[in-house]
Design an enzyme around this catalytic site. Structure first.
Site, PDB file in Angstrom:
ATOM      1  N   ARG A  21      19.519 -15.604  14.147  1.00 11.38           N
ATOM      2  CA  ARG A  21      20.626 -15.651  15.124  1.00 11.38           C
ATOM      3  C   ARG A  21      20.080 -15.746  16.700  1.00 11.38           C
ATOM      4  O   ARG A  21      20.826 -16.198  17.629  1.00 11.38           O
ATOM      5  CB  ARG A  21      21.452 -14.353  14.860  1.00 11.38           C
ATOM      6  CG  ARG A  21      22.642 -14.494  14.013  1.00 11.38           C
ATOM      7  CD  ARG A  21      23.438 -13.590  13.810  1.00 11.38           C
ATOM      8  NE  ARG A  21      22.634 -12.395  13.400  1.00 11.38           N
ATOM      9  CZ  ARG A  21      22.955 -11.128  13.087  1.00 11.38           C
ATOM     10  NH1 ARG A  21      24.158 -10.748  13.189  1.00 11.38           N
ATOM     11  NH2 ARG A  21      22.046 -10.152  12.513  1.00 11.38           N
TER      12      ARG A  21
ATOM     13  N   GLY B 285      14.204 -11.766   9.792  1.00  8.77           N
ATOM     14  CA  GLY B 285      14.063 -10.247   9.724  1.00  8.77           C
ATOM     15  C   GLY B 285      12.848  -9.645   9.110  1.00  8.77           C
ATOM     16  O   GLY B 285      11.811 -10.540   8.936  1.00  8.77           O
ATOM     17  N   ARG B 286      12.877  -8.740   8.375  1.00  7.76           N
ATOM     18  CA  ARG B 286      11.493  -7.990   7.867  1.00  7.76           C
ATOM     19  C   ARG B 286      10.978  -8.970   6.858  1.00  7.76           C
ATOM     20  O   ARG B 286       9.685  -9.332   7.107  1.00  7.76           O
ATOM     21  CB  ARG B 286      11.624  -6.602   7.249  1.00  7.76           C
ATOM     22  CG  ARG B 286      12.092  -5.615   8.146  1.00  7.76           C
ATOM     23  CD  ARG B 286      12.210  -4.187   7.375  1.00  7.76           C
ATOM     24  NE  ARG B 286      12.511  -3.100   8.104  1.00  7.76           N
ATOM     25  CZ  ARG B 286      13.796  -2.761   8.515  1.00  7.76           C
ATOM     26  NH1 ARG B 286      14.710  -3.637   7.657  1.00  7.76           N
ATOM     27  NH2 ARG B 286      14.291  -1.758   9.170  1.00  7.76           N
TER      28      ARG B 286
ATOM     29  N   HIS C 116      15.959 -12.724 -10.359  1.00 13.73           N
ATOM     30  CA  HIS C 116      15.996 -11.825  -9.253  1.00 13.73           C
ATOM     31  C   HIS C 116      15.155 -10.476  -9.175  1.00 13.73           C
ATOM     32  O   HIS C 116      15.580  -9.429  -9.333  1.00 13.73           O
ATOM     33  CB  HIS C 116      17.512 -11.269  -9.217  1.00 13.73           C
ATOM     34  CG  HIS C 116      17.753 -10.834  -7.636  1.00 13.73           C
ATOM     35  ND1 HIS C 116      19.199 -11.102  -7.237  1.00 13.73           N
ATOM     36  CD2 HIS C 116      17.246 -10.238  -6.809  1.00 13.73           C
ATOM     37  CE1 HIS C 116      19.352 -10.601  -6.019  1.00 13.73           C
ATOM     38  NE2 HIS C 116      18.177 -10.271  -5.710  1.00 13.73           N
ATOM     39  N   ILE C 117      13.744 -10.827  -9.169  1.00 14.75           N
ATOM     40  CA  ILE C 117      12.766  -9.743  -9.270  1.00 14.75           C
ATOM     41  C   ILE C 117      12.076  -9.584  -8.008  1.00 14.75           C
ATOM     42  O   ILE C 117      11.000  -9.041  -7.920  1.00 14.75           O
ATOM     43  CB  ILE C 117      11.911 -10.286 -10.232  1.00 14.75           C
ATOM     44  CG1 ILE C 117      11.147 -11.431 -10.165  1.00 14.75           C
ATOM     45  CG2 ILE C 117      12.469  -9.906 -11.798  1.00 14.75           C
ATOM     46  CD1 ILE C 117       9.963 -11.847 -11.298  1.00 14.75           C
TER      47      ILE C 117
ATOM     48  N   GLU D 274      25.081 -15.999  -9.554  1.00 15.41           N
ATOM     49  CA  GLU D 274      24.126 -15.092 -10.346  1.00 15.41           C
ATOM     50  C   GLU D 274      25.126 -14.239 -11.205  1.00 15.41           C
ATOM     51  O   GLU D 274      25.989 -13.695 -10.689  1.00 15.41           O
ATOM     52  CB  GLU D 274      23.394 -14.544  -9.135  1.00 15.41           C
ATOM     53  CG  GLU D 274      22.515 -13.455  -9.862  1.00 15.41           C
ATOM     54  CD  GLU D 274      21.516 -13.110  -8.740  1.00 15.41           C
ATOM     55  OE1 GLU D 274      21.212 -13.735  -7.827  1.00 15.41           O
ATOM     56  OE2 GLU D 274      21.065 -11.936  -8.817  1.00 15.41           O
TER      57      GLU D 274
ATOM     58  N   THR E 297      14.843 -16.589  -1.768  1.00 18.26           N
ATOM     59  CA  THR E 297      14.757 -15.094  -2.437  1.00 18.26           C
ATOM     60  C   THR E 297      15.755 -14.146  -1.563  1.00 18.26           C
ATOM     61  O   THR E 297      15.577 -12.790  -1.746  1.00 18.26           O
ATOM     62  CB  THR E 297      13.369 -14.189  -2.178  1.00 18.26           C
ATOM     63  OG1 THR E 297      13.080 -14.575  -0.622  1.00 18.26           O
ATOM     64  CG2 THR E 297      12.323 -15.031  -2.999  1.00 18.26           C
ATOM     65  N   SER E 298      16.948 -14.800  -1.020  1.00 15.66           N
ATOM     66  CA  SER E 298      17.657 -13.808  -0.389  1.00 15.66           C
ATOM     67  C   SER E 298      19.030 -13.654  -1.038  1.00 15.66           C
ATOM     68  O   SER E 298      19.167 -12.792  -1.920  1.00 15.66           O
ATOM     69  CB  SER E 298      18.028 -14.287   1.025  1.00 15.66           C
ATOM     70  OG  SER E 298      19.104 -13.946   1.569  1.00 15.66           O
ATOM     71  N   ARG E 299      19.925 -14.656  -0.997  1.00 20.17           N
ATOM     72  CA  ARG E 299      21.339 -14.517  -1.680  1.00 20.17           C
ATOM     73  C   ARG E 299      21.527 -16.120  -2.051  1.00 20.17           C
ATOM     74  O   ARG E 299      21.627 -16.863  -1.089  1.00 20.17           O
ATOM     75  CB  ARG E 299      22.286 -13.699  -1.127  1.00 20.17           C
ATOM     76  CG  ARG E 299      22.292 -12.625  -0.886  1.00 20.17           C
ATOM     77  CD  ARG E 299      22.314 -11.450  -2.332  1.00 20.17           C
ATOM     78  NE  ARG E 299      22.174 -10.015  -2.240  1.00 20.17           N
ATOM     79  CZ  ARG E 299      21.092  -9.303  -2.171  1.00 20.17           C
ATOM     80  NH1 ARG E 299      20.049 -10.101  -2.529  1.00 20.17           N
ATOM     81  NH2 ARG E 299      21.067  -8.239  -2.053  1.00 20.17           N
TER      82      ARG E 299
HETATM   83  C1  DGY Z   1      17.884  -6.720  -2.308  1.00 25.71           C
HETATM   84  O1  DGY Z   1      17.377  -5.543  -2.298  1.00 25.71           O
HETATM   85  O2  DGY Z   1      18.748  -6.889  -1.484  1.00 25.71           O
HETATM   86  C2  DGY Z   1      16.910  -7.591  -3.182  1.00 25.71           C
HETATM   87  O3  DGY Z   1      17.798  -8.973  -3.413  1.00 25.71           O
HETATM   88  C3  DGY Z   1      16.583  -6.792  -4.399  1.00 25.71           C
HETATM   89  O4  DGY Z   1      15.528  -7.598  -5.109  1.00 25.71           O
END
Ligand code: DGY
Length: 325
Positions: free
Chosen positions: A177, A155-156, A285-286, A267, A236-238
């Site tokens: 996908r 994605g982006r 989570h920054i 988390e 950096t996603s989930r």
């Molecule tokens: C979001 O916007 O989903 C990010 O995880 C925030 O940093």
């Protein structure tokens, strides 16, 4: 009488000011997540709510506010909201896409280079007064140039990470996908591969896919089994996309050379073992935490609320609700 908006935590003023011009705004001012009982009480008479990714917006919460028209999530990800429940209650849900792409891409890339060049360890060493002169073998890292990054989720933010990695001479492969437009592939010099090929050929794997049933524990025992020895993992996603127990095991075994996390499976809890390892970099989570981005997110969430409460379709309605409003 003015319509009411509830905001579950302090966000940058810019959005709050926009809302205050038109509505009555209530904010949970404490620096912690609002607990569910209080949230339910607070939103009872509200027409809109701005929520954070850490607020679980489920049926019970949605039912608490009979006049709720919109939940504007202050995040791009919205796995914290029960979308089907919102859909069946005709409550709009919006997110903040686009404005945090670069900021999150920067953090993903920062995690990568911090890990591969041992920046944190070297900084600690220097502060402890251990630097006694140039050493040919001190903190030898891995160079990014010529290495292969495997991006999961194009994605982006995945594309932004690809762009940054290309600038450092990395080869880019990705799994999504479906393949992205050929023009994007060409621009990023990125090759679409299947999931197994990505696991087998990447020197670094960076996770950018949203959390969904299909992506929960996508990097689990089987997936780690297929990876190269010495792979680096960035997330950096989930957090729930990675099985943290397996990851810890593979960090200990040396199969995974290092991991850089901005997000965690449990988390805000962090798997204890990770806290004591030198080959991991852990951030709170920054990803989107720049002044520019957080201001834009605040403005965007407010504009989504204003549109919904003024009877217009908000610009950032989540795709699952397309056609419903
Ligand atoms: C979001 O916007 O989903 C990010 O995880 C925030 O940093």
């Amino acid at each position: 009488m003015k319509q009411k908006v509830y905001i579950t935590r302090r966000i940058p003023e810019i959005g709050i000011d926009l809302l205050k011009e038109k509505f009555e705004v209530k904010i949970f001012f404490e620096n912690r997540r609002v607990d569910k009982t209080l949230l339910i009480r607070e939103i009872e008479d509200c027409n809109a709510m701005i929520s954070l990714l850490s607020d679980k917006i489920d049926e019970e919460v949605l039912d608490a506010a009979g006049n709720l028209k919109i939940v504007a999530n202050y995040a791009v990800g919205y796995n914290n909201i029960d979308i089907q429940a919102a859909k069946s209650r005709k409550i709009m849900v919006t997110n903040t896409p686009g404005v945090l792409t670069n900021a999150t891409g920067e953090i993903a890339f920062a995690l990568l280079i911090t890990l591969t060049r041992k920046i944190i360890e070297a900084d600690r060493f220097t502060r402890r007064g251990k630097f006694i002169g140039w050493d040919p073998l001190l903190y030898l890292g891995d160079e990014l140039n010529g290495k292969t990054i495997g991006i999961i989720g194009m994605g982006r933010i995945g594309r932004d990470m690809a762009f940054k990695c290309r600038a450092f001479g990395m080869n880019v492969i990705y799994y999504n996908r479906k393949p992205v437009d050929e023009s994007i592939e060409k621009e990023l010099q990125a090759a679409y591969v299947n999931f197994e090929e990505l696991l087998e050929n990447s020197d670094v794997i960076s996770v950018h896919t949203p959390l969904a049933d299909e992506t929960f524990h996508m990097l689990g025992e089987k997936a780690f089994g297929r990876m190269k020895k010495g792979v680096y993992i960035i997330n950096t996603s989930r957090g729930e996309v990675i099985d943290e127990k397996v990851l810890v095991h593979e960090l200990k075994s040396g199969k995974v050379k290092g991991a850089g996390f901005d997000v965690y499976e449990f988390e805000p809890e962090i798997t204890r073992d990770l806290l004591t390892m030198n080959n991991v970099v852990l951030l709170p989570h920054i990803g989107s935490a720049t002044i520019e981005t957080r201001n834009k997110m605040s403005e965007m969430a407010a504009e989504n609320v204003i549109a919904a409460l003024e009877g217009r379709r908000p610009e950032n309605l989540v795709p699952e609700l397309n056609g419903l409003f």
